[in-house]
Motif scaffolding. Structure first.
Motif, PDB file in Angstrom:
ATOM      1  N   PHE A  82      10.234  45.131 -35.170  1.00 41.63           N
ATOM      2  CA  PHE A  82      10.186  43.698 -35.456  1.00 41.63           C
ATOM      3  C   PHE A  82      10.702  42.926 -34.258  1.00 41.63           C
ATOM      4  CE2 PHE A  82      13.851  45.903 -37.242  1.00 41.63           C
ATOM      5  CZ  PHE A  82      14.898  45.314 -36.549  1.00 41.63           C
ATOM      6  N   THR A  83      10.355  41.660 -34.218  1.00 42.58           N
ATOM      7  CA  THR A  83      10.845  40.799 -33.144  1.00 42.58           C
ATOM      8  C   THR A  83      12.133  40.108 -33.608  1.00 42.58           C
ATOM      9  OG1 THR A  83       9.715  38.822 -33.929  1.00 42.58           O
ATOM     10  CG2 THR A  83       8.447  40.315 -32.503  1.00 42.58           C
ATOM     11  N   LEU A  84      12.867  39.579 -32.636  1.00 41.90           N
ATOM     12  CA  LEU A  84      14.085  38.855 -33.007  1.00 41.90           C
ATOM     13  C   LEU A  84      13.749  37.628 -33.863  1.00 41.90           C
ATOM     14  CD1 LEU A  84      16.186  39.106 -29.714  1.00 41.90           C
ATOM     15  CD2 LEU A  84      16.603  40.265 -31.880  1.00 41.90           C
ATOM     16  N   SER A  85      12.584  37.048 -33.628  1.00 45.83           N
ATOM     17  CA  SER A  85      12.183  35.901 -34.457  1.00 45.83           C
ATOM     18  C   SER A  85      11.955  36.299 -35.911  1.00 45.83           C
ATOM     19  CB  SER A  85      10.889  35.269 -33.942  1.00 45.83           C
ATOM     20  OG  SER A  85      11.098  34.693 -32.690  1.00 45.83           O
TER      21      SER A  85
ATOM     22  N   ASP B 138      15.868  48.754 -28.352  1.00 51.57           N
ATOM     23  CA  ASP B 138      14.699  48.200 -27.670  1.00 51.57           C
ATOM     24  C   ASP B 138      13.644  49.299 -27.628  1.00 51.57           C
ATOM     25  OD1 ASP B 138      12.841  47.301 -25.911  1.00 51.57           O
ATOM     26  OD2 ASP B 138      14.271  46.634 -24.395  1.00 51.57           O
ATOM     27  N   VAL B 139      12.536  49.124 -28.366  1.00 51.16           N
ATOM     28  CA  VAL B 139      11.539  50.201 -28.431  1.00 51.16           C
ATOM     29  C   VAL B 139      10.547  50.151 -27.270  1.00 51.16           C
ATOM     30  CG1 VAL B 139      11.760  50.490 -30.926  1.00 51.16           C
ATOM     31  CG2 VAL B 139      10.026  48.935 -30.033  1.00 51.16           C
ATOM     32  N   LYS B 140      10.798  49.257 -26.325  1.00 46.64           N
ATOM     33  CA  LYS B 140       9.961  49.145 -25.108  1.00 46.64           C
ATOM     34  C   LYS B 140       8.505  48.837 -25.421  1.00 46.64           C
ATOM     35  CE  LYS B 140      13.493  50.914 -22.654  1.00 46.64           C
ATOM     36  NZ  LYS B 140      14.400  49.980 -21.987  1.00 46.64           N
TER      37      LYS B 140
ATOM     38  N   ALA C   8       6.228  38.936 -28.046  1.00 49.03           N
ATOM     39  CA  ALA C   8       7.681  39.124 -28.027  1.00 49.03           C
ATOM     40  C   ALA C   8       8.014  40.611 -28.031  1.00 49.03           C
ATOM     41  CB  ALA C   8       8.314  38.431 -29.230  1.00 49.03           C
ATOM     42  N   LYS C   9       9.197  40.908 -27.547  1.00 51.74           N
ATOM     43  CA  LYS C   9       9.721  42.269 -27.516  1.00 51.74           C
ATOM     44  C   LYS C   9       9.920  42.784 -28.944  1.00 51.74           C
ATOM     45  CE  LYS C   9      13.165  43.536 -23.942  1.00 51.74           C
ATOM     46  NZ  LYS C   9      12.569  44.791 -23.603  1.00 51.74           N
ATOM     47  N   LEU C  10       9.648  44.059 -29.139  1.00 52.23           N
ATOM     48  CA  LEU C  10       9.873  44.651 -30.451  1.00 52.23           C
ATOM     49  C   LEU C  10      11.158  45.484 -30.455  1.00 52.23           C
ATOM     50  CD1 LEU C  10       6.260  45.846 -31.354  1.00 52.23           C
ATOM     51  CD2 LEU C  10       7.560  44.037 -32.498  1.00 52.23           C
ATOM     52  N   PHE C  11      11.835  45.445 -31.590  1.00 49.38           N
ATOM     53  CA  PHE C  11      13.064  46.226 -31.778  1.00 49.38           C
ATOM     54  C   PHE C  11      12.937  47.078 -33.032  1.00 49.38           C
ATOM     55  CE2 PHE C  11      14.269  42.531 -29.343  1.00 49.38           C
ATOM     56  CZ  PHE C  11      15.205  43.011 -28.433  1.00 49.38           C
ATOM     57  N   SER C  12      13.737  48.128 -33.078  1.00 49.54           N
ATOM     58  CA  SER C  12      13.955  48.810 -34.360  1.00 49.54           C
ATOM     59  C   SER C  12      15.469  48.825 -34.522  1.00 49.54           C
ATOM     60  CB  SER C  12      13.396  50.233 -34.337  1.00 49.54           C
ATOM     61  OG  SER C  12      14.154  51.033 -33.470  1.00 49.54           O
TER      62      SER C  12
END
Lengths: 229, 229
Positions: free
Chosen positions: B160-163, B194-196, B207-211
């Motif tokens: 997911f993104t920070l947004s 940060d899943v790159k 946007a950057k994705l995270f888990s």
């Protein structure tokens, strides 16, 4: 509009888990039952809920009938409902807990309680019904709660020393805490008021007394903190 | 050893409060009842507990029978027991709650549920029985819980993104949050990996994705944090 008879052959009870602190040990208020089932066994002060009684009124009524205690703030913990937890039939029980200052109350055995006693948590062996499980769950909740909210203070006198406060946390958490870290953490919360008095009648150098700041207490109680100790 | 008949003319039920999130709104899973009482009214998915059923098994069995959902992690919230909460007799109900990702499940109306639907919390009007009160209490609990533990993440996709994360907190807490403060606070918990990778198929700059970091997640889930936002 009937819901059938089978499900209506059930009852529900309340059980009260009353924690107290006496400056050294964490204790639990237990009754010795005068009646079957579990006559002569120690149990939490609990009983069936009346048919025409709102659930939220039951735990205080039961506590008063069995121990004479009144005006205790009881908070619902969890409902326990294993099929065979009560030998007389299908009874689920709603557990409530409270923290009280042992020195401020004088419980008396009444009704089917033939004895009432504050017993050290460490000394509690078996209990009637599934009350040991209920006690253990409530103790876990208390341990989580004192790390998140300043509820433990309800177990102390109005003014107390930092050592007394540390003893309280040590008794609840059942572990020794580093004195310096503990004081640093507690003072950083700005929860304590210096009452400008000292202990009296002690053999050692009297320690400073504190009370808690009621406004800050309410803020931390609603917002929480993270007391990692 | 009988406990008398009066108290045994009671029953108990379970009610499930299933929260879901669909990238914008916090929703609740409701059924439309096909049966009296409250036929054709929206209600929480709930039903009576069987006489020979352990309480902890009831909420999942009931949820499955009414909506087909399985393997949902349900946590006990509170027991509600006003005398007249059920028109057919004295019934107390044990409420459970859960958080699930709307996109990962496909509930279907079954048994006495003639319809099942995800409804925006904001659009919930009246509900059967005291279910509105149960929903509101559970929503308060959810709001307290997401400030103390990282449970809200269960409502998001795996990455997911920070947004998206901010939208989740905004939907749960029902207020706008400052983007800069939110990100600073979340990143300081070191909970995100940060899943790159970047969002795909979006019109704006991806946007950057995270888990979330599962180990850190479990630590924060047991120890808690204080997410003042």
């Amino acid at each position: 509009m009937s819901l059938g008879n089978i499900e209506f052959t059930t009852a529900f009870s309340v059980d009260n888990v009353i924690f107290g602190f006496d400056d050294a040990d964490l204790k639990i208020l237990l009754i010795k039952r005068a009646e079957e089932p579990f006559a002569n066994h120690w149990a939490l002060p609990g009983a069936l809920v009346y048919h025409d009684e709102n659930l939220r009124d039951a735990p205080m009524r039961v506590l008063k009938e069995l121990t004479g205690l009144n005006n205790v703030f009881l908070e619902q913990v969890k409902t326990f409902g294993k099929v065979n937890r009560h030998p007389s039939g299908r009874v689920i029980t709603i557990a409530y807990y409270s923290l009280i200052n042992i020195h401020k109350v004088a419980p008396q055995a009444m009704s089917f309680a033939e004895e009432v006693s504050w017993i050290k948590i460490k000394d509690v062996d078996t209990l009637a019904f599934d009350h040991k499980e209920i006690l253990e769950y409530s103790l876990d909740k208390l341990r989580r709660d004192v790390k998140l909210r300043p509820i433990g203070f309800e177990l102390l006198p109005d003014t107390f020393t930092l050592s007394q406060l540390q003893s309280l946390y040590e008794a609840v958490l059942d572990k020794e805490l580093d004195k310096r870290n503990f004081r640093k953490k507690i003072l950083s919360m700005k929860l304590l008021l210096d009452v400008k008095e000292y202990q009296q009648g002690v053999a050692h150098r009297p320690a400073k007394l504190f009370s808690f700041d009621p406004e800050r207490y309410l803020t931390l109680k609603s917002e929480g903190f993270n007391f990692e100790i």
